[in-house]
Design an enzyme around this catalytic site. Structure first.
Site, PDB file in Angstrom:
ATOM      1  N   ASP A 175       0.796  -1.219   0.000  1.00 13.33           N
ATOM      2  CA  ASP A 175       0.000   0.000   0.000  1.00 13.33           C
ATOM      3  C   ASP A 175       0.839   1.284   0.000  1.00 13.33           C
ATOM      4  O   ASP A 175       0.567   2.185  -0.788  1.00 13.33           O
ATOM      5  CB  ASP A 175      -0.957  -0.025   1.195  1.00 13.33           C
ATOM      6  CG  ASP A 175      -2.056   1.009   1.086  1.00 13.33           C
ATOM      7  OD1 ASP A 175      -3.147   0.671   0.621  1.00 13.33           O
ATOM      8  OD2 ASP A 175      -1.797   2.171   1.463  1.00 13.33           O
TER       9      ASP A 175
ATOM     10  N   PRO B 286      -5.274   2.578  -0.785  1.00 10.64           N
ATOM     11  CA  PRO B 286      -5.233   1.816  -2.035  1.00 10.64           C
ATOM     12  C   PRO B 286      -5.706   0.371  -1.903  1.00 10.64           C
ATOM     13  O   PRO B 286      -6.430  -0.128  -2.762  1.00 10.64           O
ATOM     14  CB  PRO B 286      -3.757   1.888  -2.441  1.00 10.64           C
ATOM     15  CG  PRO B 286      -3.298   3.188  -1.869  1.00 10.64           C
ATOM     16  CD  PRO B 286      -3.995   3.268  -0.540  1.00 10.64           C
ATOM     17  N   ASP B 287      -5.299  -0.306  -0.834  1.00  6.72           N
ATOM     18  CA  ASP B 287      -5.755  -1.685  -0.621  1.00  6.72           C
ATOM     19  C   ASP B 287      -7.276  -1.749  -0.503  1.00  6.72           C
ATOM     20  O   ASP B 287      -7.929  -2.587  -1.127  1.00  6.72           O
ATOM     21  CB  ASP B 287      -5.136  -2.257   0.658  1.00  6.72           C
ATOM     22  CG  ASP B 287      -3.853  -3.028   0.393  1.00  6.72           C
ATOM     23  OD1 ASP B 287      -3.847  -3.869  -0.518  1.00  6.72           O
ATOM     24  OD2 ASP B 287      -2.864  -2.786   1.100  1.00  6.72           O
ATOM     25  N   LYS B 288      -7.831  -0.866   0.302  1.00  7.21           N
ATOM     26  CA  LYS B 288      -9.269  -0.933   0.579  1.00  7.21           C
ATOM     27  C   LYS B 288     -10.114  -0.490  -0.614  1.00  7.21           C
ATOM     28  O   LYS B 288     -11.164  -1.084  -0.888  1.00  7.21           O
ATOM     29  CB  LYS B 288      -9.602  -0.116   1.824  1.00  7.21           C
ATOM     30  CG  LYS B 288      -9.014  -0.735   3.089  1.00  7.21           C
ATOM     31  CD  LYS B 288      -9.255   0.111   4.313  1.00  7.21           C
ATOM     32  CE  LYS B 288      -8.649  -0.531   5.553  1.00  7.21           C
ATOM     33  NZ  LYS B 288      -8.796   0.313   6.753  1.00  7.21           N
TER      34      LYS B 288
END
Length: 203
Positions: free
Chosen positions: A138, A168-170
């Site tokens: 991330d 970004p991950d979520k």
């Protein structure tokens, strides 16, 4: 389980956050998600305080799933997954580009077992290009997409700063879950499966 995705089976071959949270959202909506883990388990199992083999971080990304420990590098382990594929509606993977094909579970191989499957691939930088095969986390995506720069005005010295909630991950997870459900809806109308491709940097 009940919910709008009851009756949908998802094979989850993802690790860390973006893929697991995407499949967790599908599980929350009633899908039967089977998480395939190596003998050592998803790395997130060891992040933070671990109780009975699971950390809070792991649980927050993998609730409502069933788990199966499989060595995908072993012939017998691969065969177990091959036997599951015909029963699945969706397969989600976030290996580095090319790895799933070398493993023998690429889209072409999987479609021979289940022609109408939704095959979802999550990568960091996409499947081609100079960074395609780099390991992605991330903070790297935050830096490259300019997200850290947008936080600079909050620092007295105008220095780039990370958003601590792994945006970004979520956001990739939310986008992946939405794209997969859209592909399932399209399959209901057309009878055809799709390959959903997402790059964290694009999201």
């Amino acid at each position: 389980m009940s919910g709008p995705l009851a009756g949908v089976r998802v094979l989850d071959l993802t690790t860390m956050v973006s893929g697991p949270v995407a499949t967790m959202m599908l599980a929350d909506q009633g899908a039967d998600v089977i998480k395939i883990e190596s003998h050592t388990g998803d790395l997130m199992r060891g992040f933070g305080t671990v109780v009975e083999g699971m950390s809070a971080s792991f649980l927050s990304c993998n609730r409502n799933k069933r788990s199966l420990c499989v060595d995908l590098k072993a012939k017998d382990g691969l065969e177990i997954v091959r036997q599951l594929v015909p029963t699945a509606d969706v397969l989600v993977q976030n290996f580095r580009p090319g790895a799933i094909e070398r493993m023998g579970l690429g889209e072409a191989a999987v479609r021979k077992l289940r022609p109408d499957i939704i095959f979802a691939s999550i990568s960091g930088f996409g499947e081609t290009g100079p960074y395609a095969h780099q390991r992605v986390y991330d903070p790297v995506i935050q830096a490259l997409c300019g997200l850290t720069e947008t936080q600079a005005d909050r620092h007295p010295e105008y220095r780039p700063r990370m958003v601590r909630v792994i945006v970004p991950d979520k956001t990739t997870a939310v986008t992946a879950a939405q794209a997969i459900t859209a592909a399932l809806f399209s399959r209901e109308r057309t009878g055809e499966g799709q390959h959903v491709r997402l790059a964290m940097l694009d999201v």
